[in-house]
Scaffold this active site. Structure first.
Site, PDB file in Angstrom:
ATOM      1  N   HIS A  40       1.077  -1.345  -0.006  1.00 20.29           N
ATOM      2  CA  HIS A  40      -0.293  -0.042   0.373  1.00 20.29           C
ATOM      3  C   HIS A  40       0.832   1.056  -0.204  1.00 20.29           C
ATOM      4  O   HIS A  40       0.782   2.146  -0.818  1.00 20.29           O
ATOM      5  CB  HIS A  40      -0.741  -0.037   1.431  1.00 20.29           C
ATOM      6  CG  HIS A  40      -1.835  -1.074   1.362  1.00 20.29           C
ATOM      7  ND1 HIS A  40      -2.377  -1.703   0.715  1.00 20.29           N
ATOM      8  CD2 HIS A  40      -1.106  -2.020   2.240  1.00 20.29           C
ATOM      9  CE1 HIS A  40      -3.060  -2.529   1.184  1.00 20.29           C
ATOM     10  NE2 HIS A  40      -2.489  -3.197   1.997  1.00 20.29           N
TER      11      HIS A  40
HETATM   12  O1  RIB Z   1      -4.373  -0.413   5.289  1.00 20.45           O
HETATM   13  C1  RIB Z   1      -2.627  -0.170   4.637  1.00 20.45           C
HETATM   14  C2  RIB Z   1      -2.804   0.935   6.256  1.00 20.45           C
HETATM   15  O2  RIB Z   1      -2.265   0.464   6.769  1.00 20.45           O
HETATM   16  C3  RIB Z   1      -1.114   1.140   4.989  1.00 20.45           C
HETATM   17  O3  RIB Z   1      -0.624   2.016   5.396  1.00 20.45           O
HETATM   18  C4  RIB Z   1      -0.264  -0.970   6.483  1.00 20.45           C
HETATM   19  O4  RIB Z   1       1.233   0.501   6.687  1.00 20.45           O
HETATM   20  C5  RIB Z   1      -0.919   0.246   7.443  1.00 20.45           C
HETATM   21  O5  RIB Z   1      -0.671   0.981   8.008  1.00 20.45           O
END
Ligand code: RIB
Ligand code: CA
Length: 347
Positions: free
Chosen positions: A272
């Site tokens: 992500h």
């Molecule tokens: O939903 C994904 C996010 O939540 C990313 O930043 C991952 O590192 C978690 O923090």
């Protein structure tokens, strides 16, 4: 923390929401000749680690600092992880400043189920010779914004608590923020609840302050980050890229794949946070569309939802203006190549 979709939703296809048409990005992008000054606000974190590695490897970016926030794990783990990561990546010169341990209000939410108790799975990196910066996260961000000769981009890739505090404590510095490339939210469903993505759910009040601030925002939500996945073959590419950093990245990815495998038989994991960072270094990697994004701060089942309105006649009807560019498409193969190439350039 992606989940399987149904039917053709399984592969990043648009689920049941209005897909606004792509627009030309307004987020700045660095070049090797003119690197973009960047602060990363993070809760390292498996995918955070790859985002930080990507950022320090890209000549298009000049990482001024990493600030930490509680999220994937307790903030003390996130801070130690950031210090050790930067040391492993040969950049222990980059200051790490610790920020908020928890949200502005409400319960503390963690993602240790996917990231492990320390936030780094089973990986233990050698300690850094550097120690946490004397200033706290918000004070360091404010000083860097004040002292930089040009506006500074910020990539918040954890809960937005530090950013909300910066906005509330230093309104005079908002025009010194070149852009916020946020990993968070979702046009469609969430991953932590059916409504909410983790970073927003962990501090909805902070996210509400950020999205109302008027600071230019690109929101890389789950709609695009679920297209940016790495599987076992990709992990093996990282492990084989010839660097210690590549091996660290592969170990972290393997842990995440193992966890999603246990949860629902998943065989890949979404990186992500690296999507938000890559957008500031690669001009045409991610397509974006203009939306009005509001955050649900109620205590009901929609808490932490980013309500994304991109349908022009409804925006007109309800007097809503676009306040964010939202990621809608990314080339997964190109994204993977960019990550592998970056980690091959690290120590
Ligand atoms: O939903 C994904 C996010 O939540 C990313 O930043 C991952 O590192 C978690 O923090
Ligand atoms: Ca994160």
């Amino acid at each position: 923390m992606e989940r399987p979709g149904f039917g053709d939703f399984a592969h990043g296809a648009h689920p049941t929401y209005y897909a606004a048409p792509p627009v030309t990005r307004t987020a700045p992008v660095g070049t090797s000749g003119r690197p973009l000054p960047l602060i990363i606000d993070s809760d390292p974190g498996l995918d955070d680690a790859l985002a930080i590695g990507l950022a320090v490897a890209m000549p298009e970016l000049d990482v001024l600092a990493v600030t930490t926030v509680g999220g994937n794990a307790d903030v003390r783990h996130c801070t130690e992880n950031a210090l050790r990561l930067l040391h492993a990546f040969g950049r222990s010169d980059i200051p790490v400043a610790e920020g908020a341990a928890g949200p502005l209000t409400g319960a503390v939410v963690r993602a240790t189920g996917i990231h492990g108790e320390t936030g780094f799975g089973r990986t233990v990196l050698p300690p850094s010779p550097a120690s946490v910066h004397a200033e706290g996260a918000v004070a360091l961000m404010a000083r860097l914004l004040r002292e930089s000769p040009v506006p500074v981009a910020i990539a918040p890739i954890g809960p937005l608590t530090n950013l909300a505090s910066l906005i509330r404590l230093h309104p005079e510095l908002l025009d010194r923020i070149a852009h916020l490339a946020i990993m968070g939210g979702s046009i469609g469903e969430g991953n932590t609840t059916a409504s909410a993505e983790f970073n927003i759910y962990a501090d909805p009040e902070a996210a509400d302050i950020v999205f109302r601030s008027g600071v230019p925002i690109t929101m890389m939500g789950l709609d695009v980050t679920h297209q940016a996945t790495l599987d076992g073959a990709a992990s093996r590419r990282l492990a084989a890229c010839g660097t210690g950093a590549g091996r660290i990245a592969a170990e972290l990815v393997d842990f995440a794949i193992e966890r999603v495998g246990k949860w629902y038989g998943g065989t890949s994991t979404a990186i992500h946070d690296a999507v938000a960072v890559a957008h500031l270094a690669v001009p045409d990697l991610v397509s974006v569309a203009a939306y009005n994004v509001r955050v649900d701060t109620t205590d009901g089942p929609a808490r932490g939802r980013t309500v994304c309105e991109g349908l022009s006649y409804r925006m007109d009807r309800y007097g809503l203006a676009a306040n964010a560019e939202v990621g809608i498409r990314i080339d997964p193969a190109r994204f993977q190549d960019i990550l592998v190439d970056a980690f091959a350039r690290l120590p």
